[in-house]
Design a protein around this motif. Sequence first.
Motif, PDB file in Angstrom:
ATOM      1  N   HIS A 175       0.834  -1.208   0.000  1.00 27.80           N
ATOM      2  CA  HIS A 175       0.000   0.000   0.000  1.00 27.80           C
ATOM      3  C   HIS A 175       0.865   1.253   0.000  1.00 27.80           C
ATOM      4  O   HIS A 175       0.553   2.235  -0.686  1.00 27.80           O
ATOM      5  CB  HIS A 175      -0.954   0.010   1.194  1.00 27.80           C
ATOM      6  N   PHE A 179       2.029   2.024  -3.438  1.00 29.09           N
ATOM      7  CA  PHE A 179       1.011   2.676  -4.258  1.00 29.09           C
ATOM      8  C   PHE A 179       0.835   4.144  -3.887  1.00 29.09           C
ATOM      9  O   PHE A 179       0.552   4.970  -4.742  1.00 29.09           O
ATOM     10  CB  PHE A 179      -0.311   1.917  -4.197  1.00 29.09           C
ATOM     11  N   VAL A 180       1.038   4.490  -2.617  1.00 31.96           N
ATOM     12  CA  VAL A 180       1.012   5.899  -2.214  1.00 31.96           C
ATOM     13  C   VAL A 180       2.147   6.641  -2.908  1.00 31.96           C
ATOM     14  O   VAL A 180       1.959   7.733  -3.449  1.00 31.96           O
ATOM     15  CB  VAL A 180       1.106   6.052  -0.679  1.00 31.96           C
ATOM     16  N   GLN A 212       3.551   5.845  -5.656  1.00 35.45           N
ATOM     17  CA  GLN A 212       3.202   5.911  -7.070  1.00 35.45           C
ATOM     18  C   GLN A 212       2.214   7.045  -7.329  1.00 35.45           C
ATOM     19  O   GLN A 212       2.382   7.809  -8.278  1.00 35.45           O
ATOM     20  CB  GLN A 212       2.616   4.573  -7.511  1.00 35.45           C
ATOM     21  N   CYS A 213       1.222   7.175  -6.476  1.00 33.97           N
ATOM     22  CA  CYS A 213       0.208   8.223  -6.644  1.00 33.97           C
ATOM     23  C   CYS A 213       0.775   9.621  -6.444  1.00 33.97           C
ATOM     24  O   CYS A 213       0.293  10.580  -7.042  1.00 33.97           O
ATOM     25  CB  CYS A 213      -0.962   8.002  -5.690  1.00 33.97           C
ATOM     26  N   THR A 214       1.797   9.754  -5.607  1.00 36.86           N
ATOM     27  CA  THR A 214       2.387  11.065  -5.354  1.00 36.86           C
ATOM     28  C   THR A 214       3.534  11.375  -6.319  1.00 36.86           C
ATOM     29  O   THR A 214       4.081  12.475  -6.277  1.00 36.86           O
ATOM     30  CB  THR A 214       2.911  11.181  -3.908  1.00 36.86           C
ATOM     31  N   GLY A 215       3.884  10.414  -7.157  1.00 33.25           N
ATOM     32  CA  GLY A 215       4.929  10.627  -8.144  1.00 33.25           C
ATOM     33  C   GLY A 215       6.341  10.625  -7.576  1.00 33.25           C
ATOM     34  O   GLY A 215       7.254  11.169  -8.191  1.00 33.25           O
ATOM     35  N   GLU A 251       9.376   9.043  -7.452  1.00 33.72           N
ATOM     36  CA  GLU A 251      10.101   7.980  -8.162  1.00 33.72           C
ATOM     37  C   GLU A 251      11.133   7.279  -7.276  1.00 33.72           C
ATOM     38  O   GLU A 251      11.271   6.062  -7.321  1.00 33.72           O
ATOM     39  CB  GLU A 251      10.790   8.545  -9.406  1.00 33.72           C
ATOM     40  N   MET A 260       9.346   5.010  -4.977  1.00 35.57           N
ATOM     41  CA  MET A 260       8.830   3.846  -5.697  1.00 35.57           C
ATOM     42  C   MET A 260       9.922   2.795  -5.884  1.00 35.57           C
ATOM     43  O   MET A 260       9.678   1.606  -5.692  1.00 35.57           O
ATOM     44  CB  MET A 260       8.250   4.268  -7.045  1.00 35.57           C
TER      45      MET A 260
END
Length: 90
Positions: A40, A43-44, A46-49, A51, A54
């Motif tokens: 999870h 994915f947070v 990823q949603c906030t960009g 990199e 990630m």
Amino acid sequence: MKKELAVIHNSLLESFYFNNEAKPARKDMNFKLMQEGMNHLFFVAQCTGDEEAMQSLASACDELHAGNIPEPLMCYGMEGATCSRSTNYY
């Protein structure tokens, strides 16, 4: 990596170890909860960009899915801290 995500990453690890000490019979469930929490968190990021986060969290998720426990992240400074994996805890 943003400091907030690193703090959550480390909190997941801390909770895992605490729960294992408090309820050792639930070690498998505690591990699965940590896996899900880390997924999870990925994915947070990823949603906030974020990199950098990630990449680091993908590595942590891969480690968890291989049955290994990732290392804590070290953060330096307070505001705008950069956080990275490190085995040096001093």
